[in-house]
Design an enzyme around this catalytic site. Structure first.
Site, mmCIF file in Angstrom:
data_model
loop_
_atom_site.group_PDB
_atom_site.id
_atom_site.type_symbol
_atom_site.label_atom_id
_atom_site.label_comp_id
_atom_site.label_asym_id
_atom_site.label_seq_id
_atom_site.Cartn_x
_atom_site.Cartn_y
_atom_site.Cartn_z
ATOM 1 N N ASP A 149 -5.972 2.624 -3.256
ATOM 2 C CA ASP A 149 -7.208 2.610 -2.470
ATOM 3 C C ASP A 149 -7.379 3.852 -1.589
ATOM 4 O OD1 ASP A 149 -5.213 1.854 -0.733
ATOM 5 O OD2 ASP A 149 -6.211 0.031 -0.007
ATOM 6 N N ARG A 150 -6.322 4.649 -1.429
ATOM 7 C CA ARG A 150 -6.460 5.870 -0.616
ATOM 8 C C ARG A 150 -6.657 7.081 -1.510
ATOM 9 N NH1 ARG A 150 -2.683 5.676 4.684
ATOM 10 N NH2 ARG A 150 -3.081 3.502 5.190
ATOM 11 N N ASP B 126 -2.648 6.453 -3.291
ATOM 12 C CA ASP B 126 -1.462 5.801 -2.715
ATOM 13 C C ASP B 126 -0.919 4.680 -3.588
ATOM 14 O OD1 ASP B 126 -3.519 3.968 -2.271
ATOM 15 O OD2 ASP B 126 -2.620 3.240 -0.416
ATOM 16 N N LYS C 81 -11.594 0.140 -0.090
ATOM 17 C CA LYS C 81 -11.659 1.577 -0.257
ATOM 18 C C LYS C 81 -11.130 1.883 -1.651
ATOM 19 C CE LYS C 81 -7.394 2.294 2.475
ATOM 20 N NZ LYS C 81 -7.119 1.021 3.135
ATOM 21 N N ASP D 92 -1.254 1.455 -3.850
ATOM 22 C CA ASP D 92 -2.136 0.468 -4.476
ATOM 23 C C ASP D 92 -3.492 1.048 -4.879
ATOM 24 O OD1 ASP D 92 -2.824 0.785 -1.787
ATOM 25 O OD2 ASP D 92 -3.639 -1.235 -1.627
ATOM 26 N N SER E 212 0.796 -1.220 0.000
ATOM 27 C CA SER E 212 0.000 0.000 0.000
ATOM 28 C C SER E 212 0.834 1.277 0.000
ATOM 29 C CB SER E 212 -0.957 -0.048 1.182
ATOM 30 O OG SER E 212 -1.907 0.966 1.056
ATOM 31 N N HIS E 213 0.706 2.084 1.065
ATOM 32 C CA HIS E 213 1.385 3.376 1.100
ATOM 33 C C HIS E 213 2.826 3.261 1.592
ATOM 34 C CE1 HIS E 213 -0.208 2.457 4.983
ATOM 35 N NE2 HIS E 213 0.695 3.254 5.508
HETATM 36 C C1 VG1 Z 1 -3.598 1.735 8.344
HETATM 37 C C2 VG1 Z 1 -4.793 2.645 8.532
HETATM 38 C C3 VG1 Z 1 -6.080 1.891 8.308
HETATM 39 C C4 VG1 Z 1 -6.064 1.239 6.908
HETATM 40 C C5 VG1 Z 1 -4.817 0.380 6.774
HETATM 41 C C6 VG1 Z 1 -4.675 -0.195 5.391
HETATM 42 O O1 VG1 Z 1 -3.633 0.704 9.310
HETATM 43 O O2 VG1 Z 1 -4.783 3.222 9.801
HETATM 44 O O3 VG1 Z 1 -7.177 2.761 8.446
HETATM 45 O O4 VG1 Z 1 -7.207 0.448 6.712
HETATM 46 O O5 VG1 Z 1 -3.650 1.159 7.047
HETATM 47 O O6 VG1 Z 1 -4.655 0.800 4.414
HETATM 48 P P1 VG1 Z 1 -2.753 0.739 10.662
HETATM 49 O O7 VG1 Z 1 -3.052 -0.549 11.358
HETATM 50 O O8 VG1 Z 1 -1.339 0.896 10.236
HETATM 51 O O9 VG1 Z 1 -3.224 1.943 11.409
HETATM 52 V V1 VG1 Z 1 -3.638 0.631 3.082
HETATM 53 O O10 VG1 Z 1 -4.055 1.833 1.956
HETATM 54 O O11 VG1 Z 1 -2.168 0.747 3.834
HETATM 55 O O12 VG1 Z 1 -3.970 -0.927 2.565
HETATM 56 CO CO CO Z 2 -3.494 1.456 0.125
#
Ligand code: VG1
Ligand code: CO
Length: 544
Positions: A282-283, A278, A377, A280, A113-114
């Site tokens: 989804d953000r 981001d 998302k 992937d 992801s990010h």
């Molecule tokens: C973080 C965010 C959460 C989100 C998750 C995955 O998790 O707070 O809201 O669903 O990332 O998003 P954490 O446990 O690090 O707080 V992504 O776009 O990184 O798949």
């Molecule tokens: Co993401």
């Protein structure tokens, strides 16, 4: 070409977190590491002979190698058919849409992801189930159990498959179907939003936008949808070429990491709408000239205005937000007379509510917004929503936000992240707070009086599953909140997240600086937790 069984030893750390298994690329490259986890997924699925899956990732370093390994393992495990995004590319929401559209049994999404990418940075593997959403906890717990005792995995001894050319290929008895990564997703967006109206907005010559793909997966999606289908100027998409290391940056659409876009939006020549997504896809982050829309506010605006858009003209069945997300959307739900659910952090907790038709929209403070069109998302979806909204209302991003606050009041909000801190110290800090919670109730700090302090526990209203320890909530009598929780997506040490929120309905106090409004709460959090001493940090790593 034949199946071979490789003997292996279990790794003890293959427990999926908030969103799949995330580790350093170097860890995934350890002998058998990726293979063990993939075999654990197949073992959890059981009989694979009737499982058709999707496979793709955000294109980061190790994506292509991982895809070849997974294809060979899928064939060896008897999977009959697997649909792969061209070049191994599928954004997370596009994978969700593909699983739903083709009625697949699930999918493997490769992404951290990010988190940054490249040989020294992060990689991740996530399994999504037949509804297109992240596997629920009971499924990921089974993956972990299998991974913890694994002794062997199966793989084909074969050449690599061509994943760059659309078409069907055979790998022993398995069909590999390589599909366009963008088309199905773009077609769905065209059904949900009023493309003619958005097109007219761009053609009017009165409106411009900038979309920062951050050299991540949304580049090709944004170019197809914004520039080709909607007629935005050819340079609307910035950093649109996906790179394996995201150009060396964090592909995280927030004020700290999307610097280039933020500077543009604060300049004299700012376009009317700024957005970013981001790693992937989804953000999302939404900006107007000189104004940042917090993700929590964005969710509230989206819910309040959904009926104006074709895909949501019949209204919303309900909404949901993750617990740390601000309560701005609650106000909207109240006015609309619909249910608002509060779930733990992570998109997997929205799946049951969406499947049961209890909610149409949901979101998280962490730049995540989505609806029942997918089970993830969806960054570009949120951007298109705002575009459509601006076109429908013929008002600026700033005016839309200000009118919303006038009507509903404003939930001032911010989040502090203390990244890569000592894990034991961070866990102890949270435990200390848990132990203190009974004494904290009733305590006063200036104008603020603590009403309750508890550890959030979620009971899913659909399947009655219970998730404990989902974050410490400090709730004040004036409605303000401080939330603390440990991240489940980091790959180094621990990350402590602290969320601050204060509601303001006085129309004279809607345009204040959020830092100033939230400062007393920030001080209270530091005082109660002693975090600066316990974590040996005098500043958060990131403020969003
Ligand atoms: C973080 C965010 C959460 C989100 C998750 C995955 O998790 O707070 O809201 O669903 O990332 O998003 P954490 O446990 O690090 O707080 V992504 O776009 O990184 O798949
Ligand atoms: Co993401």
């Amino acid at each position: 070409m034949h199946t071979i069984e490789i003997q292996t030893q279990a790794f003890s750390d293959q427990k999926p977190g908030t969103s799949g298994l995330r580790k350093k690329v170097k860890t995934f490259q350890l002998e058998h590491y990726l293979e063990n986890f993939i075999q654990a997924i197949f073992n959890t699925l059981g009989d694979c002979s009737n499982q058709t899956l999707a496979l793709g990732g955000d294109g980061r370093y190790f994506n292509r190698e991982a895809i070849q390994i997974i294809l060979k393992m899928a064939a060896a495990n008897g999977i009959p058919r697997i649909i792969v995004g061209q070049g191994g590319i599928l954004s997370t929401p596009a994978a969700s849409v593909l699983i739903r559209k083709c009625k697949l049994d699930g999918g493997i999404i490769l992404s951290a992801s990010h988190n940054p990418g490249g040989p020294e940075d992060d990689f991740g593997v996530k399994f999504n189930i037949a509804n297109g959403g992240p596997a629920p906890e009971k499924f990921t717990e089974q993956i972990f159990s299998h991974a913890s005792v694994i002794k062997a995995y199966k793989i084909m001894d074969s050449d690599d498959i061509d994943i760059d050319t659309i078409g069907e290929y055979a790998l022993q008895d398995m069909i590999v179907e390589v599909v366009d990564s963008v088309a199905d997703y773009a077609d769905l967006m065209e059904q949900l939003f009023d493309f003619d109206r958005i097109k007219a907005l761009f053609e009017s010559g009165m409106f411009t936008m900038a979309f920062d793909a951050m050299h991540a997966v949304t580049g090709p999606y944004a170019k197809e949808i914004l520039e080709r289908r909607l007629g935005a100027e050819p340079d609307t998409v910035m950093n649109g070429v996906p790179l394996v290391d995201f150009g060396g940056h964090h592909p995280d659409p927030n004020l700290a990491h999307a610097k280039q876009l933020v500077e543009k939006m604060n300049s004299a020549s700012a376009p009317d709408l700024g957005a970013a997504s981001d790693g992937d896809g989804d953000r999302n982050m939404i900006l107007g000239p000189g104004i940042f829309i917090t993700p929590s506010d964005s969710l509230a605006v989206i819910a309040a205005n959904a009926h104006l858009l074709p895909g949501y003209a019949s209204g919303l069945s309900g909404v949901a937000r993750s617990m740390p997300t601000s309560m701005a959307v609650d106000k909207v739900a109240e006015r609309l007379g619909i249910e608002c659910y509060e779930t733990p952090t992570g998109w997997k907790f929205f799946g049951n509510l969406l499947d049961a038709g209890r909610i149409t929209m949901c979101g998280e403070e962490s730049f995540g917004t989505g609806s029942d069109h997918a089970r993830e998302k969806d960054g570009l979806w949120a951007v298109l929503f705002w575009l459509n909204l601006v076109a429908a209302k013929q008002k600026s991003v700033e005016t839309i936000m200000h009118e919303h606050w006038q009507l509903y009041g404003r939930n001032y909000y911010c989040r502090y992240d203390y990244e890569a801190v000592d894990k034991t110290a961070a866990e102890q800090l949270v435990q200390d707070l848990r132990d203190q919670s009974a004494q904290l109730a009733g305590a006063s700090y200036g104008d603020y009086r603590i009403m309750t302090c508890d550890d959030f526990r979620y009971s899913d209203p659909i399947d009655n599953s219970v998730s404990e320890h989902q974050g410490i909530r400090i709730l004040f009598s004036n409605g303000a909140r401080i939330i603390l929780r440990l991240s489940g997506t980091g790959t180094v040490g621990a990350t402590l997240r602290i969320y601050f929120e204060r509601y303001e309905s006085d129309s004279e106090r809607l345009d204040r600086d959020a830092d100033e409004i939230l400062q007393p709460l920030i001080e209270i959090a530091k005082q109660i937790t002693q975090l600066e001493k316990k974590l040996d940090r005098d500043q958060p790593s990131v403020i969003t």
